[in-house]
Design a protein around this motif. Structure first.
Motif, short mmCIF file in Angstrom:
data_model
loop_
_atom_site.label_atom_id
_atom_site.label_comp_id
_atom_site.label_asym_id
_atom_site.label_seq_id
_atom_site.Cartn_x
_atom_site.Cartn_y
_atom_site.Cartn_z
N VAL A 4 0.86 -1.18 0.00
CA VAL A 4 0.00 0.00 0.00
C VAL A 4 0.90 1.23 0.00
O VAL A 4 1.77 1.35 0.86
N LYS A 5 0.68 2.10 -0.97
CA LYS A 5 1.57 3.24 -1.14
C LYS A 5 0.81 4.55 -1.21
O LYS A 5 -0.21 4.65 -1.91
N GLN A 6 1.31 5.50 -0.50
CA GLN A 6 0.80 6.87 -0.62
C GLN A 6 1.99 7.71 -1.07
O GLN A 6 2.91 7.97 -0.30
N CYS A 23 -4.02 6.88 -3.01
CA CYS A 23 -3.43 5.66 -2.45
C CYS A 23 -3.40 4.61 -3.56
O CYS A 23 -4.39 4.45 -4.30
N TYR A 25 -2.29 0.43 -4.48
CA TYR A 25 -1.99 -0.85 -3.87
C TYR A 25 -1.58 -1.85 -4.93
O TYR A 25 -1.85 -1.66 -6.12
N GLY A 103 -0.59 2.41 4.48
CA GLY A 103 0.32 3.24 3.70
C GLY A 103 1.15 4.11 4.64
O GLY A 103 1.00 4.07 5.85
N LYS B 42 5.83 2.96 8.87
CA LYS B 42 4.40 2.67 8.74
C LYS B 42 3.85 2.07 10.03
O LYS B 42 4.58 1.49 10.84
#
Lengths: 112, 115
Positions: A4-6, A23, A25, A103, B42
């Motif tokens: 999961v990336k922001q 966001c 994914y 994220g 995170k």
């Protein structure tokens, strides 16, 4: 763990305008997607969620959009208010697990 | 509105010491979790707990960690012999059994500092 990336660490928006937080994914097994807001020295506060069978969910000023083919979701806040200034996390989980994958967060600043 | 509570808010300990972090989940919730966030990183899942059993745990949750629900209201995380790298914010979370999308509600966290 980059599932999961922001990609935007920060966002600055004028009060009254729309805030759009993004966001991405990578795991196609994710079924549930959630947005959390976090103030300093507090825990994440649940905002809104969506399942993979939908493409939109609204709750007041908050709307989450899901594009499964692009593996992308976004949170829209309209109108933005100064009290919305916080770090926003997206999180995801697959149907067969409770584990939330978070994220890295986007810091939103809403200025007058 | 009911909320998850955690104590203490800040715990300082010496390396090698045992610590117990305490949580009171929301009263009608049946699923409980611990997560942690190392500074600048995170939020990471540690463990989930349901019906007095661990239902899932991460690689982080090794033999040094344990969880317990000693009574009807408390949920604890024990670290037997703390290491410097255990320094982090530890968040407890809970959810209802009928939550449609795995909505978990988090406590304010305990900041653990290992010296």
């Amino acid at each position: 763990d980059q599932q999961v990336k922001q990609n935007s660490p920060s966002l600055s928006v004028q009060e009254g305008r729309i805030s759009i937080l993004n966001c991405d994914y990578t795991n196609s097994m994710f079924d549930y997607f959630l947005w959390y807001k976090k103030y300093p020295a507090e825990g994440p506060t649940f905002l809104i969620s969506i399942s993979s069978i939908k493409d939109k969910n609204e709750d007041g000023r908050f709307t989450v959009f899901l594009n499964k083919s692009a593996k992308h979701l976004s949170l829209h806040i309209v109108p933005s208010q100064p009290g919305d200034s916080a770090v926003y996390f997206c999180a995801a989980s697959a149907y067969n697990t409770d584990k939330l994958i978070f994220g890295t967060g986007t810091r939103l600043q809403v200025f007058p | 509105e009911p909320e998850v509570t955690q104590t203490p808010s800040h715990q300082v300990t010496q390396m090698g010491q045992e610590v117990i972090l305490r949580c009171v989940p929301i009263s009608n919730h049946l699923y409980f979790y611990w997560y942690r966030q190392i500074l600048g990183q995170k939020v990471e899942f540690l463990v989930s707990f349901y019906n007095n059993e661990i239902s899932e745990k991460s690689e982080i949750f090794d033999d040094q960690f344990s969880v317990e629900r000693p009574d009807g209201s408390n949920f604890t995380l024990k670290i037997r012999s703390t290491k410097l790298e255990d320094s982090a914010m530890y968040f407890c979370a809970s959810r209802r059994s009928d939550s449609p999308y795995n909505e978990q509600f988090f406590g304010p966290g305990t900041r653990l500092t290992v010296l």
